[in-house]
Scaffold this active site. Structure first.
Site, PDB file in Angstrom:
ATOM      1  N   SER A 137     -28.036   9.931 -20.786  1.00 44.24           N
ATOM      2  CA  SER A 137     -29.351  10.525 -21.090  1.00 44.24           C
ATOM      3  C   SER A 137     -30.519   9.575 -20.860  1.00 44.24           C
ATOM      4  CB  SER A 137     -29.372  11.095 -22.513  1.00 44.24           C
ATOM      5  OG  SER A 137     -28.463  12.181 -22.621  1.00 44.24           O
ATOM      6  N   GLY A 188     -25.423  13.484 -20.801  1.00 42.77           N
ATOM      7  CA  GLY A 188     -25.864  14.867 -20.606  1.00 42.77           C
ATOM      8  C   GLY A 188     -26.289  15.577 -21.879  1.00 42.77           C
TER       9      GLY A 188
HETATM   10  P1  PGA Z   1     -26.701  11.609 -17.778  1.00 42.43           P
HETATM   11  O1  PGA Z   1     -25.333  11.119 -17.111  1.00 42.43           O
HETATM   12  O2  PGA Z   1     -27.781  10.637 -17.359  1.00 42.43           O
HETATM   13  O3  PGA Z   1     -26.929  12.989 -17.190  1.00 42.43           O
HETATM   14  O4  PGA Z   1     -26.501  11.627 -19.244  1.00 42.43           O
HETATM   15  C1  PGA Z   1     -25.010   9.746 -17.025  1.00 42.43           C
HETATM   16  C2  PGA Z   1     -23.638   9.564 -16.421  1.00 42.43           C
HETATM   17  O5  PGA Z   1     -22.721  10.323 -16.770  1.00 42.43           O
HETATM   18  O6  PGA Z   1     -23.434   8.663 -15.582  1.00 42.43           O
END
Ligand code: PGA
Length: 249
Positions: free
Chosen positions: A212, A173
């Site tokens: 991400s 995130g």
């Molecule tokens: P993100 O989350 O792609 O939003 O970084 C990945 C996850 O926590 O599985």
């Protein structure tokens, strides 16, 4: 040796009311018109599973839960068992996600008991491991990840179908991602640990990268050796973004 066809799984986390199910319809239609070799799954909130299962009948999008309790049933207010997830239409379940480990205090042994529960319910677990930013800065990434694998993976996984997701906590995130070399180093270490523990079976387990993953970086990440797919959070909420990631696999 990497597993053959890539596996792209979406983790919706605590996002999505009924209206978001439209994204599943768009996703399924998009995959029907742009065939891909990738295996595709979405893990929506448990409240949407049964409706999602209905929508996805006859499509190639599979469903997963995001967590489960270790017991099949009992006096555990607010919890959901692996059997309940399977009953609602899930085939997979994410276990040991860093948000569960950190925000709900899930230890490796709790994660291991949940994995045993998932196998009991015939769900395929996607087991998450990953270091914190402090671990990486202190040079202990491999030690942390290998420790989580050793303590979270029950022997019961021998002969069962399961997946590992390497998710550096600092990349989740945040828009930050490790370099390809950093991803390769950890995926290599995970592969070696899996082979040491499970022999030939360990050579075929999908090792997903998560943290991400976006349409812009998916192709680069997915071509790294031993990256067998992706666990996608934010970018899985919008079908058009998720389809672009799947297309990059
Ligand atoms: P993100 O989350 O792609 O939003 O970084 C990945 C996850 O926590 O599985």
């Amino acid at each position: 040796m990497a597993a053959t066809s890539p596996f792209i799984a979406g983790n919706w986390k605590m996002h999505g009311l009924t209206a978001r199910l439209d994204q599943l319809r768009i996703l399924a239609d998009g995959l029907a018109s742009h065939p891909t070799a990738a295996r595709v799954a979405v893990c929506p909130p448990a409240t949407l599973l049964a409706q999602a299962a209905h929508i996805l009948v006859g499509t190639r999008v599979e469903l997963g839960g995001q967590d489960c309790h270790g017991e099949a049933s009992g006096a555990f207010t607010g919890d959901i068992s692996a059997e309940m997830l399977a009953d609602a239409g899930a085939r997979l379940v994410i276990l040991g996600h860093s948000e569960r480990r950190m925000l709900h205090g899930e230890s490796d042994s709790v994660v291991a008991s949940k994995i045993v529960a998932s196998l009991r319910a015939k769900l395929e677990p996607i087991i998450c491991v990953g270091e914190q930013g402090d671990d990486r800065r202190a040079g202990r990434t491999l030690r942390v990840v290998e420790g989580q694998l050793a303590a979270s993976l029950p022997d019961r996984l021998a002969g069962a179908r399961f997946h590992i997701a390497y998710e550096p906590v600092w990349a989740i995130g945040s828009g930050l991602t490790p370099t390809s070399e950093e991803i390769a180093e950890v995926h290599d270490a995970i592969r070696r640990a899996l082979i040491a523990r499970f022999g030939e079976q360990g050579a075929h387990v999908h090792i997903l990268y998560g943290g991400s993953v976006k349409p812009e970086n998916a192709a680069e990440i997915l071509k790294v050796a031993e990256v067998g797919g992706a666990l996608v959070g934010g970018a899985s909420l919008t079908a058009s973004d998720f389809i672009q990631i799947i297309a990059a696999a």
